[in-house]
Structure formats: C-alpha cells, structure tokens
Scaffold this active site. Sequence first.
Site, PDB file in Angstrom:
ATOM      1  N   LYS A  86      42.958  47.644  18.777  1.00  0.00           N
ATOM      2  CA  LYS A  86      44.423  47.579  18.678  1.00  0.00           C
ATOM      3  C   LYS A  86      45.114  46.933  19.884  1.00  0.00           C
ATOM      4  CE  LYS A  86      44.605  51.514  15.458  1.00  0.00           C
ATOM      5  NZ  LYS A  86      44.827  52.963  15.367  1.00  0.00           N
ATOM      6  N   TYR A 208      42.985  43.955   9.321  1.00  0.00           N
ATOM      7  CA  TYR A 208      42.915  45.207  10.102  1.00  0.00           C
ATOM      8  C   TYR A 208      41.533  45.862   9.997  1.00  0.00           C
ATOM      9  CZ  TYR A 208      43.676  50.064  11.432  1.00  0.00           C
ATOM     10  OH  TYR A 208      43.550  51.303  12.022  1.00  0.00           O
ATOM     11  N   TYR A 260      47.105  58.625  21.393  1.00  0.00           N
ATOM     12  CA  TYR A 260      47.878  59.275  20.323  1.00  0.00           C
ATOM     13  C   TYR A 260      48.490  60.590  20.804  1.00  0.00           C
ATOM     14  CZ  TYR A 260      44.620  56.106  18.027  1.00  0.00           C
ATOM     15  OH  TYR A 260      43.873  55.026  17.683  1.00  0.00           O
ATOM     16  N   VAL A 278      37.465  55.814  16.763  1.00  0.00           N
ATOM     17  CA  VAL A 278      36.687  56.850  16.081  1.00  0.00           C
ATOM     18  C   VAL A 278      35.195  56.505  15.977  1.00  0.00           C
ATOM     19  CG1 VAL A 278      38.593  57.870  14.763  1.00  0.00           C
ATOM     20  CG2 VAL A 278      37.322  55.948  13.793  1.00  0.00           C
TER      21      VAL A 278
HETATM   22  O1  DON Z   1      42.323  53.070  10.589  1.00  0.00           O
HETATM   23  C1  DON Z   1      41.283  53.693  10.706  1.00  0.00           C
HETATM   24  O2  DON Z   1      41.125  54.737  10.124  1.00  0.00           O
HETATM   25  C2  DON Z   1      40.146  53.222  11.616  1.00  0.00           C
HETATM   26  N1  DON Z   1      39.648  52.003  11.214  1.00  0.00           N
HETATM   27  C3  DON Z   1      40.509  53.201  13.051  1.00  0.00           C
HETATM   28  C4  DON Z   1      40.909  54.553  13.501  1.00  0.00           C
HETATM   29  C5  DON Z   1      40.602  54.890  14.907  1.00  0.00           C
HETATM   30  O3  DON Z   1      39.657  54.433  15.527  1.00  0.00           O
HETATM   31  C6  DON Z   1      41.479  55.935  15.474  1.00  0.00           C
HETATM   32  N2  DON Z   1      41.196  56.174  16.851  1.00  0.00           N
HETATM   33  N3  DON Z   1      40.778  57.085  17.457  1.00  0.00           N
END
Ligand code: DON
Length: 338
Positions: A86, A208, A260, A278
């Site tokens: 991001k 994305y 976050y 994640v």
């Molecule tokens: O949008 C999503 O669910 C994932 N591709 C990315 C989320 C993510 O890594 C959140 N961060 N901790």
Amino acid sequence: MRNAARLESVHPTSNQIMQDTLDLQEIVEVTHNKFRDVDDGEVATYIPELGKADPRDFAICLVTVDGHIFSAGDWNKEFTIQSICKPFAYQMALEELGRERKLSHVGVEPSGEAFNSIELDPKTMRPFNPMVNAGAIAVSSLIKKDSFAAGVRNFVEKMQLAAGRRLQIDSSVLASESATGNRNRAIAYLMLNFGIIDDDVNHTLHQYFSQCSLLVNCRDLAMMAATLANMGTNPLTRDPVFNFEYIKDVLAVMFTCGLYDHAGEWAYRVGLPAKSGVGGGLLAVVNRQLGVAVYSPRLDPKGNSVRGILVCRELAARLGLHAFEFTNVGSSFVQSLF
Ligand code: DON
C-alpha cells in the site's frame, strides 16, 4: 557526496566502525533468538492460500542506507507482500498524479478502524487513508493502466527496483484472494457509488489483488524500506526508484495509519513509520538511516505479525530508533556507524 562519504566511513580499515557493524549483526541475532520460541497468534486463513504458510518461519533483516545488510533466520523465504504494497502504490499515485488530485480520492486521517472496514469519511465520502483497504483500492484505481497486464507490470517493475532483484506475482494467492475478496468488492462498489473510483471495478480490484500477491522475502522488504529511508535511491544498486519529493507524504501516513487500529500504540512504543501485511511481513523506516523488516506469519487479532511487533519494539528500544527519542540525532546508535 554524502553517500560517498558514508561509504568511505564504513571502510573495513576503521576498527571502531567494524566493531559497531559486528555489533549490529549480533543484535539482530540476539533479537531473533529472544523471540524465536514465541508462538502466539495465528496464520491468516481468510485468504485460503495464506493458510499454507509455515507458522514457525521467522526472519529479521536490517539494511543501512549505505547498503550494509544484517539478517537472521529465514531471510530468503518468500511470502506475499499483502498490505505492505500500500505505501508503495501510494507513492506511485503521488508521483503520477501529484498531491492535489490524489487527495480528492483518498484522505490522510487515521481511521482507528480495522484494515477491511467498510467505511468512508462521512464528511467527504473519501476513504480515510491509503493504508486501509478502501484507500488502497482507490489508489489502485488511480495507478491502473489501459490493460490489466500493463498496470501490474508497472507496479512490479517499480518494486523490483526497490528490492534490487526480479520479483513475481504468486498466481495461487492472486486466484485465492480474488475468489474470496467479496468484502473488498463491497468496498469498491461503495466507492463507485460516491464517485471515488471509476466504473472499471474488476480492473481496479485485479490491480489491488495483484499488488497484494507480490512475492517478496524479508531482505526485499528491508531493502524497500531502506530505499525509502535513502531518499528514494536503492542503497545497493544505486538505482533512483522513488521521487523523494513525496516520500515524506508516504512516511507521514505510514506513521499515523500503517498499523490500522494499532497505530497509536505503535507510534507510542516504536515510533517509526511502518507497514504490516497479513502475509506476516512488517517493515519500518528509520529516515535517512535504515530499513527494518521482519517476517513471521503468526498474526494478532488486528492482522499484524506478533513477532514483528515484538522485534520492532526491542530494536527501537535497544538502538534508540523512536523518532522522538530525546537523545536521537536520527538514531544515535546507527548514526555512529557513519
Ligand atoms: O485486502 C486484503 O484483504 C489483503 N489482500 C491485504 C490485507 C492486509 O495485508 C492487511 N494488513 N495487515
């Protein structure tokens, strides 16, 4: 000039500097040992492919702005970058569109909400910031190109320059993320409703999801963080990667929003611009000094790497990295290397 001087100052003939350099490697190893047996947290499973990660994997890597690398553990094990894409996508949007156009699509306010919150700023109907999914999807809409492939290629090429090596998308994670990404679809359609993104929603989501599915290792993340720390120039290849005019925008948003609903606690205890994913990655930027990265796929309930947070707290305390450390001229320890 300044970088050339730094490179000279770490020349092996300087005993003191060599000692400090060895100390830094030792500190990375001691920190790795300290947390290697922590088994709190769970591997993410909401994207089924991520559930295949080995929860024991654990790596730490530090890269200085003059290209010294210190690592411990599984530093070359690959995983998907996930939300750590991001800040880099945001940097690309700033470079391509400038501040004002970008600001009309995404704000810079911490939301205090989870990364996947289905929520827009009620005053402007923009996403709160580019680190939550809504903001990152808006950014993906801005940087996508005429074809699916061209936009993804453009992103991968930029990230390769930051990592200093060839990178690829994990097609299994991309398929898994796309198959289960209905919450992100809901967020995207909400933004279409308010005119934040254009109506090519599938294209935006492909951009994305692909960005999130980029395969990296811990060393790549540290090198990318060090590239931000080094005013946009990769410290090893010397390639100019990012326009430094916008790096402070990106670091500011990472500082306030990168973790976050854990961002306040992070700013208090670690005090560095950072971003988690994640997939288990976490990177932090010590401006003008070094990039820090940790890989450990066990996550806390907020989606941040448990050992990633522990390691960054430990290193920030031990090396005096907190941005507001009163002894900090940058970081007093790291500064002594130059
Ligand atoms: O949008 C999503 O669910 C994932 N591709 C990315 C989320 C993510 O890594 C959140 N961060 N901790």
